[in-house]
Design a protein around this motif. Sequence first.
Motif, mmCIF file in Angstrom:
data_model
loop_
_atom_site.group_PDB
_atom_site.id
_atom_site.type_symbol
_atom_site.label_atom_id
_atom_site.label_comp_id
_atom_site.label_asym_id
_atom_site.label_seq_id
_atom_site.Cartn_x
_atom_site.Cartn_y
_atom_site.Cartn_z
ATOM 1 N N GLY A 233 0.809 -1.210 0.000
ATOM 2 C CA GLY A 233 0.000 0.000 0.000
ATOM 3 C C GLY A 233 0.846 1.265 0.000
ATOM 4 N N LEU A 234 2.055 1.192 0.557
ATOM 5 C CA LEU A 234 2.967 2.340 0.563
ATOM 6 C C LEU A 234 3.747 2.457 -0.752
ATOM 7 N N THR A 235 3.759 1.380 -1.537
ATOM 8 C CA THR A 235 4.517 1.342 -2.793
ATOM 9 C C THR A 235 3.820 2.199 -3.844
ATOM 10 N N HIS A 236 4.608 2.957 -4.576
ATOM 11 C CA HIS A 236 4.069 3.808 -5.644
ATOM 12 C C HIS A 236 3.259 2.921 -6.601
ATOM 13 N N PRO A 237 2.072 3.381 -7.041
ATOM 14 C CA PRO A 237 1.223 2.554 -7.921
ATOM 15 C C PRO A 237 1.938 2.051 -9.173
ATOM 16 N N ASP A 238 2.848 2.860 -9.728
ATOM 17 C CA ASP A 238 3.555 2.445 -10.941
ATOM 18 C C ASP A 238 4.585 1.346 -10.670
ATOM 19 N N ASP A 239 4.952 1.123 -9.396
ATOM 20 C CA ASP A 239 5.982 0.132 -9.049
ATOM 21 C C ASP A 239 5.409 -1.136 -8.403
ATOM 22 N N ARG A 240 4.116 -1.132 -8.089
ATOM 23 C CA ARG A 240 3.518 -2.250 -7.337
ATOM 24 C C ARG A 240 3.615 -3.582 -8.064
ATOM 25 N N GLU A 241 3.233 -3.618 -9.330
ATOM 26 C CA GLU A 241 3.223 -4.883 -10.063
ATOM 27 C C GLU A 241 4.633 -5.458 -10.167
ATOM 28 N N ARG A 242 5.598 -4.606 -10.493
ATOM 29 C CA ARG A 242 6.990 -5.059 -10.614
ATOM 30 C C ARG A 242 7.519 -5.557 -9.264
ATOM 31 N N ALA A 243 7.232 -4.847 -8.180
ATOM 32 C CA ALA A 243 7.683 -5.259 -6.845
ATOM 33 C C ALA A 243 7.046 -6.586 -6.437
ATOM 34 N N SER A 244 5.758 -6.736 -6.704
ATOM 35 C CA SER A 244 5.056 -7.988 -6.364
ATOM 36 C C SER A 244 5.609 -9.164 -7.153
ATOM 37 N N GLN A 245 5.849 -8.958 -8.452
ATOM 38 C CA GLN A 245 6.348 -10.039 -9.304
ATOM 39 C C GLN A 245 7.756 -10.468 -8.882
ATOM 40 N N LEU A 246 8.616 -9.486 -8.608
ATOM 41 C CA LEU A 246 9.985 -9.806 -8.203
ATOM 42 C C LEU A 246 9.988 -10.531 -6.862
ATOM 43 N N TRP A 247 9.128 -10.114 -5.944
ATOM 44 C CA TRP A 247 9.016 -10.776 -4.642
ATOM 45 C C TRP A 247 8.596 -12.237 -4.827
ATOM 46 N N ALA A 248 7.613 -12.474 -5.671
ATOM 47 C CA ALA A 248 7.140 -13.842 -5.928
ATOM 48 C C ALA A 248 8.249 -14.688 -6.537
ATOM 49 N N TRP A 249 8.977 -14.150 -7.510
ATOM 50 C CA TRP A 249 10.083 -14.891 -8.117
ATOM 51 C C TRP A 249 11.171 -15.193 -7.093
ATOM 52 N N ALA A 250 11.480 -14.211 -6.235
ATOM 53 C CA ALA A 250 12.514 -14.420 -5.209
ATOM 54 C C ALA A 250 12.103 -15.528 -4.246
ATOM 55 N N LEU A 251 10.837 -15.562 -3.870
ATOM 56 C CA LEU A 251 10.356 -16.620 -2.967
ATOM 57 C C LEU A 251 10.433 -17.997 -3.622
ATOM 58 N N GLN A 252 10.277 -18.042 -4.926
ATOM 59 C CA GLN A 252 10.363 -19.302 -5.665
ATOM 60 C C GLN A 252 11.807 -19.672 -6.012
ATOM 61 N N GLY A 253 12.749 -18.781 -5.677
ATOM 62 C CA GLY A 253 14.152 -19.036 -5.981
ATOM 63 C C GLY A 253 14.510 -18.758 -7.423
ATOM 64 N N LYS A 254 13.663 -18.069 -8.147
ATOM 65 C CA LYS A 254 13.887 -17.800 -9.562
ATOM 66 C C LYS A 254 14.639 -16.496 -9.817
ATOM 67 N N ALA A 255 14.767 -15.665 -8.787
ATOM 68 C CA ALA A 255 15.450 -14.373 -8.969
ATOM 69 C C ALA A 255 15.932 -13.876 -7.613
ATOM 70 N N ASP A 256 16.990 -13.067 -7.648
ATOM 71 C CA ASP A 256 17.415 -12.359 -6.440
ATOM 72 C C ASP A 256 16.472 -11.190 -6.241
ATOM 73 N N TYR A 257 16.217 -10.864 -4.998
ATOM 74 C CA TYR A 257 15.351 -9.725 -4.721
ATOM 75 C C TYR A 257 16.202 -8.475 -4.674
ATOM 76 N N ARG A 258 16.331 -7.823 -5.809
ATOM 77 C CA ARG A 258 17.049 -6.559 -5.942
ATOM 78 C C ARG A 258 16.123 -5.625 -6.694
ATOM 79 N N LEU A 259 15.728 -4.575 -6.012
ATOM 80 C CA LEU A 259 14.695 -3.730 -6.585
ATOM 81 C C LEU A 259 14.913 -2.269 -6.203
ATOM 82 N N GLU A 260 14.758 -1.392 -7.192
ATOM 83 C CA GLU A 260 14.670 0.039 -6.925
ATOM 84 C C GLU A 260 13.214 0.399 -7.138
ATOM 85 N N TYR A 261 12.641 1.004 -6.138
ATOM 86 C CA TYR A 261 11.242 1.382 -6.259
ATOM 87 C C TYR A 261 10.943 2.555 -5.350
#
Length: 186
Positions: free
Chosen positions: A144-172
């Motif tokens: 809810g605090l995340t800028h609306p334009d960054d929410r989808e990207r932040a959510s997707q990266l978080w999901a991938w990181a939890l699945q071990g598919k990506a490192d969680y490195r994000l500028e938002y």
Amino acid sequence: DIVGYTKDEMQTMHFRDFTHPDDLGLDEHLLRRTLDAEITHYSFEKRYIHRQGHVVWVHLTISLVRKAGGEPDYLIAVVQDISAAKRTEQALRTSEHLLRQAHELAGLASWQADIGATRFTTLAGSHQVLGLPSAEFTGEQLLGLTHPDDRERASQLWAWALQGKADYRLEYRLLFGGEERWFTVR
């Protein structure tokens, strides 16, 4: 051995002779309660003064053995040197204090995540550095605090990181009181 005196020397001494003055009152109080049959034993942490003058932290357990008629016969004392543990505790407190200062000076923040509960807890006063209203928040609150334009990207990266598919490195961007602030998170 713990206080640096020989066995012969210890047999001529009273525990008051090597107990730290600040701990003597509690020790004597507990001993009195034991002798008066209010309690049968006691344990606590206290300080001894070593023969060479330095403090030795101990965990002391005292138990009173009574004669058949109920009068005190003798005490059993178990003394464990816990000085190393006390030094470790102090080093940890110092380290936490220094980490908190470093975070404040560098404008850094640390956090830990409870993945199952989707809860985040900031560490070392990081919520103050970030300007968050509290040290704990849910994933939903963070999103809810995340800028609306960054929410989808932040959510997707978080999901991938939890699945071990990506490192969680994000500028938002997060929005605090209408103010937009950029963050780099790893």
